[in-house]
Design an enzyme around this catalytic site. Structure first.
Site, PDB file in Angstrom:
ATOM      1  CG  ASP A  80      -2.246   0.864   0.969  1.00 47.13           C
ATOM      2  OD1 ASP A  80      -2.369   1.239   0.099  1.00 47.13           O
ATOM      3  OD2 ASP A  80      -2.719   1.292   2.129  1.00 47.13           O
ATOM      4  N   GLY A  81       0.311   2.424  -0.740  1.00 46.39           N
ATOM      5  CA  GLY A  81       1.091   3.750  -0.608  1.00 46.39           C
ATOM      6  C   GLY A  81       1.230   4.095  -1.809  1.00 46.39           C
ATOM      7  CG  ASN A  82       1.657   1.504  -5.211  1.00 45.25           C
ATOM      8  OD1 ASN A  82       2.620   1.229  -4.300  1.00 45.25           O
ATOM      9  ND2 ASN A  82       1.189   0.435  -5.908  1.00 45.25           N
ATOM     10  NE  ARG A 139      -1.422   6.537   1.167  1.00 46.80           N
ATOM     11  CZ  ARG A 139      -1.412   5.441   2.215  1.00 46.80           C
ATOM     12  NH1 ARG A 139      -1.216   6.060   3.365  1.00 46.80           N
ATOM     13  NH2 ARG A 139      -1.378   4.410   1.837  1.00 46.80           N
ATOM     14  CD1 TRP A 140       7.116   6.609  -3.310  1.00 51.21           C
ATOM     15  CD2 TRP A 140       6.459   6.806  -5.415  1.00 51.21           C
ATOM     16  NE1 TRP A 140       8.421   6.653  -3.925  1.00 51.21           N
ATOM     17  CE2 TRP A 140       7.894   7.049  -5.173  1.00 51.21           C
ATOM     18  CE3 TRP A 140       6.034   7.226  -6.822  1.00 51.21           C
ATOM     19  CZ2 TRP A 140       8.787   6.926  -6.540  1.00 51.21           C
ATOM     20  CZ3 TRP A 140       6.748   7.238  -7.787  1.00 51.21           C
ATOM     21  CH2 TRP A 140       8.183   7.156  -7.727  1.00 51.21           C
ATOM     22  NE  ARG A 163      -5.024   6.815  -6.937  1.00 52.76           N
ATOM     23  CZ  ARG A 163      -4.673   6.446  -5.509  1.00 52.76           C
ATOM     24  NH1 ARG A 163      -4.633   7.610  -4.692  1.00 52.76           N
ATOM     25  NH2 ARG A 163      -4.705   5.298  -5.023  1.00 52.76           N
ATOM     26  CG  HIS A 212      -0.899   2.000  -9.356  1.00 45.13           C
ATOM     27  ND1 HIS A 212      -1.031   1.669  -7.871  1.00 45.13           N
ATOM     28  CD2 HIS A 212      -1.902   2.592  -9.658  1.00 45.13           C
ATOM     29  CE1 HIS A 212      -2.206   2.097  -7.550  1.00 45.13           C
ATOM     30  NE2 HIS A 212      -2.652   2.767  -8.563  1.00 45.13           N
ATOM     31  NE  ARG A 230      -8.024   2.211  -5.271  1.00 41.99           N
ATOM     32  CZ  ARG A 230      -6.800   2.041  -4.619  1.00 41.99           C
ATOM     33  NH1 ARG A 230      -5.873   2.754  -5.422  1.00 41.99           N
ATOM     34  NH2 ARG A 230      -6.633   1.933  -3.366  1.00 41.99           N
ATOM     35  CG  LEU A 262       8.810 -17.220  -3.911  1.00 41.36           C
ATOM     36  CD1 LEU A 262       9.055 -17.379  -2.360  1.00 41.36           C
ATOM     37  CD2 LEU A 262       9.309 -15.763  -4.524  1.00 41.36           C
ATOM     38  CD  GLU A 272       3.473 -12.933  16.044  1.00 42.58           C
ATOM     39  OE1 GLU A 272       3.242 -11.701  16.532  1.00 42.58           O
ATOM     40  OE2 GLU A 272       2.820 -13.669  16.635  1.00 42.58           O
TER      41      GLU A 272
HETATM   42  C1  IPE Z   1      -5.387  -3.065   0.198  1.00 44.65           C
HETATM   43  O1  IPE Z   1      -5.216  -1.344   0.007  1.00 44.65           O
HETATM   44  C2  IPE Z   1      -5.519  -3.465  -1.392  1.00 44.65           C
HETATM   45  C3  IPE Z   1      -4.018  -3.594  -1.740  1.00 44.65           C
HETATM   46  C4  IPE Z   1      -3.166  -3.103  -1.315  1.00 44.65           C
HETATM   47  C5  IPE Z   1      -4.369  -4.390  -3.026  1.00 44.65           C
HETATM   48  P1  IPE Z   1      -6.408  -0.273  -0.298  1.00 44.65           P
HETATM   49  O2  IPE Z   1      -5.783   1.014  -0.310  1.00 44.65           O
HETATM   50  O3  IPE Z   1      -7.469  -0.675  -1.336  1.00 44.65           O
HETATM   51  O4  IPE Z   1      -6.944  -0.256   1.310  1.00 44.65           O
HETATM   52  P2  IPE Z   1      -7.710   0.861   2.237  1.00 44.65           P
HETATM   53  O5  IPE Z   1      -8.822   1.217   1.259  1.00 44.65           O
HETATM   54  O6  IPE Z   1      -6.826   1.938   2.497  1.00 44.65           O
HETATM   55  O7  IPE Z   1      -8.374   0.044   3.372  1.00 44.65           O
HETATM   56  C1  IPE Z   2      -1.763   0.137  -3.429  1.00 41.00           C
HETATM   57  O1  IPE Z   2      -1.380   1.379  -3.408  1.00 41.00           O
HETATM   58  C2  IPE Z   2      -2.212  -0.512  -4.495  1.00 41.00           C
HETATM   59  C3  IPE Z   2      -3.542  -0.712  -4.973  1.00 41.00           C
HETATM   60  C4  IPE Z   2      -4.543  -0.861  -4.057  1.00 41.00           C
HETATM   61  C5  IPE Z   2      -3.813  -1.190  -6.323  1.00 41.00           C
HETATM   62  P1  IPE Z   2      -2.900   2.657  -3.228  1.00 41.00           P
HETATM   63  O2  IPE Z   2      -2.985   2.758  -4.529  1.00 41.00           O
HETATM   64  O3  IPE Z   2      -3.978   2.206  -2.305  1.00 41.00           O
HETATM   65  O4  IPE Z   2      -1.942   3.720  -2.834  1.00 41.00           O
HETATM   66  P2  IPE Z   2      -2.416   4.741  -1.589  1.00 41.00           P
HETATM   67  O5  IPE Z   2      -3.150   3.986  -0.490  1.00 41.00           O
HETATM   68  O6  IPE Z   2      -3.642   5.625  -2.321  1.00 41.00           O
HETATM   69  O7  IPE Z   2      -1.230   5.827  -1.301  1.00 41.00           O
HETATM   70 MG    MG Z   3      -4.075   2.285  -0.469  1.00 41.62          MG
END
Ligand code: IPE
Ligand code: IPE
Ligand code: MG
Length: 247
Positions: free
Chosen positions: A10-12, A14-15, A23, A27, A61, A121, A197
């Site tokens: 998560d965080g793509n 915001r990055w 966005r 990704h 989305r 793996l 964990e």
């Molecule tokens: C969870 O992240 C799903 C993936 C990383 C693929 P989201 O960004 O969708 O989760 P929420 O919306 O913050 O809970």
């Molecule tokens: C996770 O990054 C990737 C997917 C959910 C596909 P996000 O796209 O959720 O990135 P943020 O949370 O908005 O930063």
């Molecule tokens: Mg996210």
């Protein structure tokens, strides 16, 4: 050492936002981190890695973002499959794959069959995946067996249900990592994470490096997994095997 690692990448978004970029750029940067993570698992001898790439809820989305992600999946599969095959990595997908375009479904099936014999793996990619949907599908499959007379309701226990959720052939994840700073499961492997964990980091997924993963591993190694027992029970050595002593 965890046998199975599960990650919410998560965080793509915001990055990318921090760089004032769309966005989709985030990704794309995230895809590089996937490779780093795979390399790290191979180097550390971790046998199974499950990555959350796209949730059932992510279909909601904006259309252009979903489209960009689909293009990215397609490109990544085309680009990486030879390398995964060469390195002995077995790739599998979990989730409702019928929701994807036929061309993408075909790519997934090819990638799975091409790498099916590998064992270095076990790489599982959760796409169009939801933990609740996973459990519901398992329940539906049991109900079908009951309706067909192959199973009695009384036979249903956690073993039977657990055998029908995703990843049933693998040990459940020992360690879960979520990047991006949010402290939640977001409908990832709900059943499978019962005794996993959990570890969270503020690092955004595209910024992932080996040091972050090493920190997670060190924290994991320092934890005591009790599985409902007491600390003393967990610490106690296994009782001697009396059969061998008698002999
Ligand atoms: C969870 O992240 C799903 C993936 C990383 C693929 P989201 O960004 O969708 O989760 P929420 O919306 O913050 O809970
Ligand atoms: C996770 O990054 C990737 C997917 C959910 C596909 P996000 O796209 O959720 O990135 P943020 O949370 O908005 O930063
Ligand atoms: Mg996210």
């Amino acid at each position: 050492m965890p046998r199975h690692l599960a990650i919410i990448m998560d965080g793509n978004g915001r990055w990318a936002a921090r760089r004032r970029r769309p966005r989709a750029i985030g990704h794309r940067a995230g895809a590089r981190a996937v490779n780093l993570c795979i390399d790290w698992c191979v180097a550390r001898g971790i046998g199974a890695l499950t990555l959350f790439a796209f949730s059932s809820e992510n279909w909601g989305r904006p259309e252009d973002e979903v489209g960009a992600l689909m293009k990215l999946f397609m490109g990544a599969l085309d680009r990486e499959i030879d390398e995964l095959d060469r390195r002995g990595i077995r790739i599998r997908f979990i989730g409702e794959r019928t929701r994807f375009a036929p061309a993408l479904q075909a790519r997934m099936a090819t990638a799975e069959s091409r790498t099916a014999r590998h064992a270095r793996l076990a790489l599982n990619i959760a796409v169009s995946y939801g933990g609740r949907q996973d459990i519901a599908a398992a329940a539906r499959s049991l109900a079908e067996d009951v309706a067909a007379g192959r199973l009695r309701p009384d036979d249903i226990d956690e073993q039977l249900l657990g055998a029908r959720v995703a990843l049933a052939e693998l040990p459940p994840p020992d360690l879960f990592i979520r990047t991006g700073g949010d402290v939640r499961i977001s409908n990832f492997l709900l059943w499978q994470l019962a005794y996993t964990e959990l570890w969270f980091t503020d690092t955004l997924w595209p910024d992932l490096d080996a040091a972050v993963l090493d920190r997670a591993l060190a924290d994991y190694a320092a934890r005591e997994r009790r599985f409902g027992l007491t600390s003393a029970q967990v610490a106690a050595p296994a009782p001697p095997d009396t059969d061998t002593l008698d002999a």
